[in-house]
Design a protein around this motif. Structure first.
Motif, short mmCIF file in Angstrom:
data_model
loop_
_atom_site.label_atom_id
_atom_site.label_comp_id
_atom_site.label_asym_id
_atom_site.label_seq_id
_atom_site.Cartn_x
_atom_site.Cartn_y
_atom_site.Cartn_z
N LYS A 3 0.81 -1.33 0.14
CA LYS A 3 -0.22 -0.04 0.07
C LYS A 3 0.99 1.28 0.00
O LYS A 3 2.12 1.05 0.43
CB LYS A 3 -1.02 0.02 1.26
N ILE A 4 0.46 2.38 -0.50
CA ILE A 4 1.05 3.50 -0.90
C ILE A 4 1.78 3.87 0.78
O ILE A 4 1.03 3.90 1.76
CB ILE A 4 0.01 4.70 -1.22
N SER A 114 0.56 10.96 -5.65
CA SER A 114 -0.81 10.13 -5.27
C SER A 114 -1.20 10.94 -4.10
O SER A 114 -0.43 11.61 -3.37
CB SER A 114 -0.50 8.79 -5.02
N THR A 127 -9.57 11.21 -5.56
CA THR A 127 -8.38 10.68 -5.56
C THR A 127 -7.68 11.00 -6.79
O THR A 127 -7.96 11.11 -8.01
CB THR A 127 -8.56 9.06 -5.44
N GLU A 129 -3.61 9.30 -8.76
CA GLU A 129 -2.43 8.82 -8.84
C GLU A 129 -1.86 8.88 -10.15
O GLU A 129 -2.48 8.58 -11.18
CB GLU A 129 -2.46 7.23 -8.47
N ARG A 168 -4.05 -4.80 -6.43
CA ARG A 168 -3.54 -3.48 -6.21
C ARG A 168 -4.54 -2.26 -6.24
O ARG A 168 -4.66 -1.31 -5.42
CB ARG A 168 -2.41 -3.05 -7.29
N ILE A 172 -5.88 0.71 -3.61
CA ILE A 172 -5.71 2.06 -3.82
C ILE A 172 -7.15 2.58 -3.46
O ILE A 172 -7.31 3.56 -2.75
CB ILE A 172 -5.37 2.26 -5.32
N LYS A 173 -8.22 2.12 -3.86
CA LYS A 173 -9.53 2.53 -3.71
C LYS A 173 -9.87 2.61 -2.44
O LYS A 173 -10.61 3.57 -1.79
CB LYS A 173 -10.50 1.50 -4.43
N TYR A 175 -7.83 2.66 0.40
CA TYR A 175 -7.03 3.68 1.01
C TYR A 175 -7.51 5.05 0.71
O TYR A 175 -7.70 5.74 1.83
CB TYR A 175 -5.45 3.41 0.42
N TYR A 176 -7.85 5.46 -0.57
CA TYR A 176 -7.63 6.71 -0.68
C TYR A 176 -9.24 7.31 -0.66
O TYR A 176 -9.72 8.44 -0.45
CB TYR A 176 -7.44 7.19 -2.04
#
Length: 352
Positions: A3-4, A114, A127, A129, A168, A172-173, A175-176
């Motif tokens: 994760k980022i 991001s 969001t 990136e 992945r 991303i979805k 997390y952000y």
């Protein structure tokens, strides 16, 4: 996908309805004098934390970030682990880009930005990136379709590879879109508490040699809004005075200096001069009279003269600005970036 980088545990008080977290990553391949990987985290365009592959640890530049990490060991461990592991992830992606462009030698620069933007009035969450290669826009994520789009024909292979990595995309979805606005709420509350505090500094008179200017040095104050000046007989003076900039300390406080050329001062007039420190929100000033007996010099102890922290801090900031400055300029100047996802996919499908 990892994760980022979790440098998100940061905070900054803002009055506007929109709040944003951004992460800027820079990876460099080949032999250079720069770190192979560096990242900077910002809140509303203000740097709050950074990490690089040389120091291999997270350095916070805002007090709330340090407070949150110190109070939660699990979060602190996550941040540290991400700082150690993310450079390896960037190396992998660097190889993906180089293979896509048939590159094997030389130095290359891979950059990413991001984050998320949250409107606390409307509740809208945006969001983003984006990835750049060699200073140019290369590929970005479409928030609505959660697919990768590009204006570069040579990036189509990477687009398909990343589109197939659904794990992945879900990370991303999640997390952000979910965690990011919650974190912004928490840390804005944290900042609302922390940023109302005041910390008075220690003030010292410093001199490198008997013929050098006398530096009035204040360190450990908060907030950043402060002033430091010399005066004679109660009146502020400017002749023979050189005021330095306000610089950050590692603990989230600040320091600054103001030098007085004492070669212009008659011996019998020394006690008519004093250094005044004023802190925003504090009524009482800190007044230090010019007195030879109170001056600390290099002959006392080199460690007592704060040259190292100042030089080291400035060097670190300059290095990070060099690594991220090109990236910012690139993205801001290239506002004509227009994804042409449809035409490229048609061309790709017909060729297959």
């Amino acid at each position: 996908m990892k994760k980022i980088l979790t440098l998100v545990f940061i905070c900054h008080a803002v009055s506007a309805a929109k709040h944003s977290i951004k992460f800027l990553f820079t990876g460099i391949s080949g032999t250079t004098n720069f770190p192979e990987f560096a990242s900077v985290a910002t809140i509303n365009e203000e740097e709050v934390a950074h990490c690089d592959s040389i120091n291999r640890r997270v350095e916070t530049t805002q007090p709330c970030a340090r407070i949150v990490l110190d109070s939660n060991q699990r979060l602190s461990d996550i941040v540290s682990n991400e700082c150690l592991s993310h450079p390896e992830y960037f190396k992998i992606q660097m190889e993906v880009f180089k293979r896509s462009l048939n590159q094997t030698e030389g130095s290359h620069v891979l950059q990413g930005i991001s984050g998320c933007e949250w409107d606390d009035k409307s509740g809208e969450i945006k969001t983003f990136e984006k990835w750049g290669y060699e200073g140019e826009d290369f590929i970005s994520l479409d928030q609505q379709t959660m697919t990768w789009i590009t204006s570069k024909a040579e990036a189509v292979a990477i687009k398909h590879l990343w589109d197939e990595d659904t794990t992945r995309l879900e990370l991303i979805k999640d997390y952000y879109m979910i965690k990011c606005p919650k974190l912004l709420q928490e840390y804005n509350n944290c900042a609302g508490t922390v940023n109302h505090r005041t910390e008075r500094p220690s003030v010292s008179l410093l001199q490198k040699t008997p013929s050098s200017p006398v530096s009035c040095h204040a360190t450990g104050f908060y907030p950043e809004k402060a002033d430091l000046f010399w005066r004679k007989d109660g009146e502020e003076i400017h002749e023979g005075v050189e005021k330095g900039e306000i610089l950050p300390n590692n603990d989230g406080t600040f320091q600054m200096s103001s030098e007085l050329n004492v070669s212009l001062v008659q011996h019998e007039d020394w006690r008519t001069y004093d250094c005044v420190f004023q802190l925003y929100g504090v009524k009482e000033d800190i007044i230090t009279t010019l007195n030879k007996a109170k001056i600390r010099t290099n002959t006392v102890s080199p460690s007592e003269f704060p040259v190292g922290p100042v030089v080291g801090g400035v060097a670190a900031v300059v290095l990070l600005l060099v690594l991220t400055g090109v990236f910012y300029c690139c993205w801001r100047k290239r506002n004509d970036f227009q994804p042409v996802r449809g035409d490229l996919e048609k061309e790709d499908s017909s060729s297959g």
